[in-house]
Design a protein around this motif. Sequence first.
Motif, short mmCIF file in Angstrom:
data_model
loop_
_atom_site.label_atom_id
_atom_site.label_comp_id
_atom_site.label_asym_id
_atom_site.label_seq_id
_atom_site.Cartn_x
_atom_site.Cartn_y
_atom_site.Cartn_z
N PHE A 1 0.82 -1.20 0.00
CA PHE A 1 0.00 0.00 0.00
C PHE A 1 0.86 1.26 0.00
CE2 PHE A 1 -3.31 -2.82 0.38
CZ PHE A 1 -3.20 -3.62 1.49
N ASN B 1 -4.67 -3.03 -4.35
CA ASN B 1 -4.67 -1.59 -4.56
C ASN B 1 -5.85 -1.14 -5.42
OD1 ASN B 1 -2.19 -0.01 -3.50
ND2 ASN B 1 -1.33 -1.94 -4.18
N LEU C 1 -8.94 -1.09 -3.28
CA LEU C 1 -8.94 0.07 -2.38
C LEU C 1 -9.25 1.35 -3.14
CD1 LEU C 1 -5.83 -0.83 -0.20
CD2 LEU C 1 -8.19 -0.68 0.61
N ASN D 1 -4.73 5.93 0.69
CA ASN D 1 -4.33 6.27 2.06
C ASN D 1 -5.52 6.76 2.88
OD1 ASN D 1 -1.71 5.60 1.47
ND2 ASN D 1 -0.99 7.71 1.25
N LEU E 1 -7.50 3.82 4.08
CA LEU E 1 -6.81 3.11 5.16
C LEU E 1 -6.78 3.91 6.45
CD1 LEU E 1 -3.81 1.61 3.15
CD2 LEU E 1 -5.99 0.54 3.72
N LEU F 1 -9.90 3.49 8.60
CA LEU F 1 -10.21 2.20 9.21
C LEU F 1 -10.10 2.30 10.72
CD1 LEU F 1 -8.22 -0.23 6.85
CD2 LEU F 1 -10.67 0.30 6.79
N ARG G 1 -2.83 -1.46 12.34
CA ARG G 1 -3.29 -0.80 11.11
C ARG G 1 -3.04 -1.69 9.89
NH1 ARG G 1 -4.98 4.05 10.53
NH2 ARG G 1 -4.15 4.73 12.54
N ASN G 2 -1.89 -2.36 9.86
CA ASN G 2 -1.59 -3.28 8.76
C ASN G 2 -2.59 -4.43 8.72
OD1 ASN G 2 0.62 -1.80 7.89
ND2 ASN G 2 2.09 -2.99 9.08
N ALA H 1 -5.86 -3.20 7.38
CA ALA H 1 -5.80 -2.99 5.94
C ALA H 1 -5.98 -4.31 5.19
CB ALA H 1 -4.48 -2.34 5.56
N HIS I 1 -9.53 -5.45 5.46
CA HIS I 1 -10.44 -4.65 4.62
C HIS I 1 -10.35 -5.08 3.17
CE1 HIS I 1 -13.06 -1.36 3.62
NE2 HIS I 1 -12.17 -0.82 2.82
#
Length: 265
Positions: free
Chosen positions: A10, A118, A121, A181, A184, A187, A244-245, A248, A251
């Motif tokens: 990402f 990507n 997203l 970004n 993300l 989230l 956070r990773n 991501a 998601h």
Amino acid sequence: MSKKMMTTGFALAGVLALAACSDAPAADDGDANAQEQSAEAGAESPEAGAEQPEMPEADTSDIPEVVAEVNGEELSGEDFTVLYESQFQQMAMQSQISGEEPDQDQLKEQTLESMIGNELLLQDAEDEGYEASSEEIEAIISDAAENVGMESSEEFIEAYEDQGMDEEQLRQDAESQVLINQVLDDLEVPEPSEDELRELYDEAVAAQEDAPSPEGAEGAEEAEMPSFEEARDDLETQATDEARNEAAVAHVDDLRSDAEVTTNL
């Protein structure tokens, strides 16, 4: 807006930076001296003069024109090849040290999954109505310039164009990354608990205790491990980044479960 994605994972900036590596500023005198000293040390090594293994080459002969379709959006083989060769270059350099040949099939699969993630997203960002400001786009390019030691975005863009690439495409890719970004960043990521922080700290302490002492450092005083309270801020940052990773990845998995994805690789 163009959907050509040149991102890995990402983070766009790292891959964009690869485009300018060959034009990055030359090492200064200090670096040159360090390299000279390293070479002299190597000459004293019993392995000095040993033949280095050949640098492996990326095999892109089997890449189709369209590597995948994501909800009807085509991901081109041309974009895949740019990203794959950048990733392969890094692995090939590591293989010079490890002596282990890169697994190209595995890397191709990872590269394709990265592109699909990507694209999902980006589509999510557009569906949610996110927008990228010119300031945010410029910041992405500025970060990429800084990553390769360049002083300005202009210098980076010039190096990018010297690689035969287009500034307009660079800015479109940067815009896409800003949108990703934003998805993300929105989230939900839980704050790390005290137990999680303690566990991270204990792992760091154990790793330091298990680490071998540097050669020739007999009697040298080991670096003192900071206390838990002193390390708290760094531990919170590490735990939040890991969470956070994970969010991501989860998601992207959710988006993919509802998407129509066809792969041709």
